[in-house]
Design an enzyme around this catalytic site. Sequence first.
Site, mmCIF file in Angstrom:
data_model
loop_
_atom_site.group_PDB
_atom_site.id
_atom_site.type_symbol
_atom_site.label_atom_id
_atom_site.label_comp_id
_atom_site.label_asym_id
_atom_site.label_seq_id
_atom_site.Cartn_x
_atom_site.Cartn_y
_atom_site.Cartn_z
ATOM 1 N N ARG A 230 0.839 -1.212 0.000
ATOM 2 C CA ARG A 230 0.000 0.000 0.000
ATOM 3 C C ARG A 230 0.866 1.250 0.000
ATOM 4 N NH1 ARG A 230 -4.469 0.470 4.537
ATOM 5 N NH2 ARG A 230 -2.626 0.950 5.794
ATOM 6 N N LYS B 293 -2.566 6.633 1.281
ATOM 7 C CA LYS B 293 -2.326 7.044 2.663
ATOM 8 C C LYS B 293 -1.313 8.183 2.623
ATOM 9 C CE LYS B 293 -2.115 4.760 7.151
ATOM 10 N NZ LYS B 293 -3.334 5.358 7.689
ATOM 11 N N GLU C 199 -16.158 6.586 5.089
ATOM 12 C CA GLU C 199 -15.347 6.008 6.166
ATOM 13 C C GLU C 199 -15.226 6.994 7.310
ATOM 14 O OE1 GLU C 199 -11.202 5.224 5.357
ATOM 15 O OE2 GLU C 199 -11.125 6.770 3.847
#
Length: 346
Positions: free
Chosen positions: A87, A189, A225
């Site tokens: 990720r 991220k 989220e």
Amino acid sequence: MEKAKNKTVDLDWSNLGFSYIKTDYRFISHWKNGAWDEGKLSTENKLTISEGSPALHYGQASFEGMKAYRTKEGDIQLFRPKENAKRLARSCERLLMPVFPVERFVDAVEKVVAANAHWVPPYESGSTLYIRPYMIGVGDNIGVKPAEEYIFSVFVTPVGPYFKGGLAPTNFIVSGYDRAAPYGTGASKVGGNYAASLLPGKQAQEREFSDCIYLDPATHTKIEEVGAANFFGITHEDVFVTPDSPSILPSITKYSLLYLAEHYLGLGVEERDIYLDRLDEFKEAGACGTAAVISPIGGIQTQDNFHVFHSETEVGPLTKKLYDTLTSIQFGDLEGPEGWIEKVTV
Ligand code: PLP
Ligand code: COI
């Protein structure tokens, strides 16, 4: 370097919050002239970087969040670290940063954890060692363009629960702000997403909510989220549901729970839209993530309604089962699916 297994730390392990405590070693590697150097462990927790660094002005910064767990036998283990490495690579590609190779990422994490083994909280203390790998674009620069030099580093800090209640439900509030745009950086991220979430997060906390819930940025009708975790709901028909959206962070915990719900608990699983005006299809709901683990959601405040799921004070039975299954694997009490656990050699 004195062996970490011979050192001890005197902390109130069962009462740690989610805050920074300086530990002994971090890994640091520099990228210059198109290549990463070998990297090394360092005792210095301060960086000296150019005032022109693109990370400082243009947010060319990405990071990861993982944990090291102490088992009953006193061993230390990691949960799916390659997924974090992959990720981070995707986040870096999105920001035109160089990739830190997956094998080297896992090796660096293992080295830092091993060197700080005495900072890994005891089994059943309720705390873990949080691991923060990150990459920043550095070097002299002023135009909006990618950096020519980068720093990749991994540091660790012992932590307790991210949301105050732990396994006790807490309440969340729907935000009118967006953390990410429909085709923006929501799935990466990267620092900018978190900068955007500071104000809505503060407003939620000022009203005594744990955090805010973001809606899909295009229509504001579906749950996306939480500020620092993914959302899940469990229907009255025992289906574990999580939102399907290109602008949320692909949570490793969420994908793990989708697998465990189906293969360990026999629940149905779905990734799909979750409409804010259909919350009554869920008997339980929660936030999930590395820091959040599983934090049950008692109720959600929308603009004109407060919707309670299972209970405002007691965790629902399926949420508890999911929590027990996930954490038993992470702490080595239950055999996980193949490849989920990596032991750290101290
Ligand atoms: N969503 C956001 C915005 C996060 O910051 C995090 C934390 O990493 C998560 C979801 C959960 O992701 P993971 O389970 O991979 O930690
Ligand atoms: C995590 O769960 O690891 C996160 O990154 C959440 C937050 C601390 C940013």
